[in-house]
Design an enzyme around this catalytic site. Structure first.
Site, PDB file in Angstrom:
ATOM      1  N   GLN A 222      55.583  70.917 -34.170  1.00 43.64           N
ATOM      2  CA  GLN A 222      56.724  70.791 -34.867  1.00 43.64           C
ATOM      3  C   GLN A 222      57.769  70.153 -33.778  1.00 43.64           C
ATOM      4  O   GLN A 222      59.121  70.049 -34.000  1.00 43.64           O
ATOM      5  CB  GLN A 222      57.120  71.987 -35.478  1.00 43.64           C
ATOM      6  N   ARG A 369      59.413  80.361 -41.539  1.00 45.30           N
ATOM      7  CA  ARG A 369      60.231  79.826 -42.631  1.00 45.30           C
ATOM      8  C   ARG A 369      61.537  80.988 -42.474  1.00 45.30           C
ATOM      9  O   ARG A 369      62.118  81.541 -43.301  1.00 45.30           O
ATOM     10  CB  ARG A 369      59.632  79.963 -43.929  1.00 45.30           C
ATOM     11  N   CYS A 370      62.155  80.950 -41.153  1.00 42.56           N
ATOM     12  CA  CYS A 370      62.982  81.864 -40.852  1.00 42.56           C
ATOM     13  C   CYS A 370      63.934  81.511 -39.483  1.00 42.56           C
ATOM     14  O   CYS A 370      63.281  80.895 -38.642  1.00 42.56           O
ATOM     15  CB  CYS A 370      62.334  83.108 -40.736  1.00 42.56           C
ATOM     16  N   GLU A 739      64.871  77.657 -44.831  1.00 47.12           N
ATOM     17  CA  GLU A 739      64.231  79.016 -44.684  1.00 47.12           C
ATOM     18  C   GLU A 739      64.766  79.915 -45.453  1.00 47.12           C
ATOM     19  O   GLU A 739      64.239  81.095 -45.997  1.00 47.12           O
ATOM     20  CB  GLU A 739      64.441  79.304 -43.413  1.00 47.12           C
TER      21      GLU A 739
END
Ligand code: CDP
Length: 785
Positions: A222, A369-370, A739
């Site tokens: 990523q 996802r945060c 997120e």
């Protein structure tokens, strides 16, 4: 903020269909395992069966003798090249292949390179490792006792398992707030270890050309640019000779940010053998060894007046970091941005303390996802607020509304130092309550309770913090978190945008094209978006923690504006008027007061190469590196209604309403998709997902039979609502959203179940709320009643 482009341009605010889906739905995506290079070899990794053991020796002779095996790589061989250890994203060191001992089950011990992936995998069984098992630590509580085995005994000066102590906020002011409180509410809770579990596991193909020194590494990452820099520093290769290519990714969710040993060993093997080397991990390898998330033991206390006014917040944490401290987070903040824990409330005083410990578990602590540990913070405050409401005899919605930061208080500086850019928390809450029919539902709940049924309503009002970040405070291992965009308009008026972010399913090829469309009037389908190849894109720190829109989205708007300025000068030349007399109504540049006298952006692009004014540089292109002046603060309110079966503990979601505010929405359809995904992940964490360990450090949750992901069958139906509060400092008023739903929703689900069980005396159940745990809590409450 820019003026809105006309409807037909389909810029910001349009649900343009995802450009990338044309290849995905036809099975034409190119993932790492789809790439085959001439002469390519295959690598498999031998992992430790023990969580903690001394290595007395590694005998590779039987494996090396297998036909088709080209090489067996050990820690000793890596050490000869100074590559047995590597730095982590938190500035610790991590073993690439174990030399002295293994420190978690699944740790990389050796690798086989063979002509065929199955030969490589089979030959692993023939490597003989002589282990002496050691005592095992699987929690920070075990790690801190005096006679706990020291996991990182190879580190100079490390005599115990403590990694860091970190504090934020004002302790004295917080103590004073607590001293003046009428009511103190506390909660101890554990946010368990979970795993991002992207559909595609991690892997790479390293292709090092011994003759030229060129290293091309196709990698599931990523953050390709940061990885290139880390590789240059670790391997000592000249950075211009390293090309990281991150092709299509089957999800990342934070799991594909760290540098994993497999990448390093494959690169070393390719360098030594002169062949491309492919390594693809399997599902269990992904679950046991790659970046986990959460694993925070949290204590929270809130001080309140009896009328519900919040006075102060105190939290202390024990962070389970695993065997190597490898959190992917800004260097300055030891527990990420957890200190956003004051949430959406006017809390005049707060103090946060955290201690990190080594344990015999896989390293990680990724932003699943945060945004860097905000999920844990949001969960703690929202669980605490619900319990505080009941203990004060108030409705949880009323307690929240009484303490929300009011809309006119923005920009608002929190007690731990964040400056919230904008918000309207009452607006989002009111909308969620109205959508779910809160007042009616509470009445219905009363009636159901009278019939002996367990009905619950849970709320969570979250404030996220995304878009790291301003160079003053944000870096990862010293590299500032600024991101770039390069835009080139071709003579025919079509464009190519090169960005530093890396899409993993979020739809950047569409949404960033829409930003260019909005700013320049070129339709999204005429803007090709390129990403993921370090040779062809500008530098940046990559995509995670919902940072792409606040950083790369802003860079895209800014570079478009730079180009629009030059385009205006060319238009003035074509229209034979002065620049000040040119109006830009996308896609037309026209003469003020004479709209018929106009040229399009396409005419201007052609002229940039064919008919530009004397003295002007030819072409229509530019680049921009964006240094965000602040983070962005999306928010929302989620409301959940559940029914719990008292006989089995099974809980079913009756309604799930999610109102999100991520500022201006670039592509509403993509935003809704992001929210659906996040709500599903939040539900999974609340209901079923758990990576845990037995006393010997064996990982439980090594496959999708034991580690439960929600499927379409379990996932509740979501009802979405929105409010729009633009970020005042973002060029197009957008905030991140990727997120938010995972950050905000777990507390709503758990609050609903606790609401149902509150009259029985149940005050907390730690996630995941499996039916067995809920049933046990009901039975325990009945027994003590
Ligand atoms: O960093 P990441 O892309 O995961 O998260 P994000 O910046 O929140 O963006 C997720 C997706 O939603 C991207 O395709 C964004 O362009 C899109 N988005 C949007 O359309 N409008 C917003 N206000 C925020 C995100």
């Amino acid at each position: 903020m820019s003026t809105q482009a006309p409807e037909e341009i389909r810029g910001v605010g349009h649900s343009v269909k995802r450009k990338e889906d044309a290849r995905f739905i036809r099975g034409k995506g190119t993932y790492i395992d789809d790439i085959h290079l001439p002469g390519m070899l295959h690598m498999a990794i031998l992992r430790s069966p023990f969580a903690h053991a001394t290595i007395n020796g590694v005998d590779t002779s039987r494996a090396a003798a297998v036909p088709g095996v080209i090489a067996v790589v050990t820690g000793e061989l890596m050490a000869q090249h100074n590559l047995a250890w590597m730095p982590t994203l938190s500035g610790d060191t991590e073993a690439v292949l174990a030399t002295d001992k293994v420190r978690f089950q699944g740790q990389e011990v050796a690798a086989v390179v063979a002509t065929d992936p199955y030969i490589a995998r089979d030959a692993l069984d023939l490597i003989d490792v002589d282990y002496d098992p050691l005592g095992v630590v699987v929690s920070p509580q075990q790690a801190m006792v005096d006679d706990a085995p020291v996991i990182r005994d190879e580190k100079e000066g490390q005599t115990d398992n403590h990694i860091y102590h970190w504090e934020s906020g004002d302790k004295d002011a917080t103590d004073a707030a607590f001293a003046s409180a009428d009511k103190i509410v506390s909660l101890d809770t554990f946010y368990p270890r979970s795993h991002p579990s992207p559909l595609e596991t991690c892997g790479c193909i390293a292709d090092v050309d011994g003759a030229t020194g060129q290293a091309t590494i196709y990698m599931t990452t990523q953050a390709p640019h940061l990885i290139r820099t880390v590789f240059a520093l670790v391997a000592g290769l000249p950075e211009e000779n390293i090309r990281i290519v991150s092709p299509d990714l089957g999800g990342g969710f934070g799991n594909k940010v760290p540098v994993y040993p497999g990448y390093v060993v494959a690169t070393a093997a390719s360098l030594l053998l002169g062949h491309p080397v492919k390594w693809i991990e399997d599902r269990s390898e992904n679950l046991i060894s790659t970046g986990f998330a959460r694993d925070f033991h949290m204590h929270g206390e809130m001080a309140l007046r009896s009328d519900g006014t919040m006075l102060g917040l105190r939290t202390s944490l024990l962070a389970d970091e695993g065997a190597f401290h490898a959190d992917a987070q800004p260097s300055k903040f030891k527990v990420g941005l957890f200190h956003i824990v004051t949430g959406s409330y006017t809390l005049p005083a707060a103090h946060v303390e955290a201690d990190g410990y080594y344990t015999n578990k896989a390293p990680g602590g990724v932003a699943y996802r945060c945004s860097f540990r905000v999920t844990e913070a949001s969960y703690l405050i929202e669980r605490l607020v619900q319990n505080a409401a009941y203990e004060l005899g108030m409705d949880p919605a009323d307690l929240r509304k009484k303490n929300f930061i009011p809309p006119d208080a923005f920009p608002y500086e929190s007690a731990t130092g964040f400056v919230y850019d904008s918000g309207d928390y009452h607006g989002a809450m009111d909308k969620a309550l109205q959508m779910i029919g809160y007042d009616e539902l509470r009445k219905e709940q009363e009636a159901k309770r009278a019939e002996g049924k367990l009905w619950g309503i849970g709320l969570a009002s979250f404030t996220e913090v995304v878009g790291a970040g301003p160079h003053k405070d944000y870096d990862i291992i010293g590299v500032k978190m600024n991101d770039g965009a390069e835009l080139r308009i071709h003579p025919t008026g079509k464009a190519i945008l090169k960005i530093s972010s890396k899409t993993q399913g979020q739809g950047h090829e569409t949404t960033f094209a829409q930003i260019v469309a909005e700013e320049l009037g070129i339709q999204p389908e005429d803007v090709k978006v390129q990403h993921g190849d370090t040779d062809n894109t500008p530098y940046g720190l990559g995509t995670y923690a919902s940072r792409s829109t606040p950083t790369v989205g802003a860079a895209t708007a800014m570079v478009s504006r730079k180009i629009a300025e030059k385009a205006r000068r060319i238009a003035a030349h074509l229209l034979e008027v002065s620049e000040e007399d040119v109006e830009f109504t996308r896609p037309n540049f026209s003469v003020k007061g004479a709209p018929d006298k106009a040229v399009t952006i396409q005419d201007v692009a052609f002229a940039a190469y064919t008919n530009f004014p004397d003295g002007m540089e030819a072409g229509l292109e530019g680049s921009f590196y964006y240094d965000p002046p602040n983070l962005t603060f999306p928010f929302g309110t989620y409301a959940v209604a559940v029914e719990v079966d008292p006989e089995t503990g099974v809980w079913k979601v009756q309604r799930m309403v999610a109102v999100d505010d991520c500022g201006v929405r670039i592509n509403p359809m993509i935003v809704e998709g992001q929210i659906h995904g996040g709500l599903t992940e939040g539900y999974g964490i609340a209901a079923m997902e758990l990576i845990t360990f037995d006393e010997a450090g064996n990982c439980i949750g090594t496959n999708f039979v034991d580690y439960l992901l929600p499927t379409a069958v379990e996932t509740p139906r979501f009802e979405l609502g929105e409010t729009v509060t633009p970020s005042p400092h973002h060029p197009i008023g957008a905030k991140g959203v990727g997120e938010s739903a995972t950050v905000g929703s777990p507390a709503a689900y758990v609050n609903a179940v606790i609401d149902a069980l509150w009259p029985l005396g149940v005050r907390n159940i730690d996630m995941p709320l499996t039916s067995a745990k809920v049933w046990e809590a009901i039975e325990a409450a009945k027994a003590t009643a």
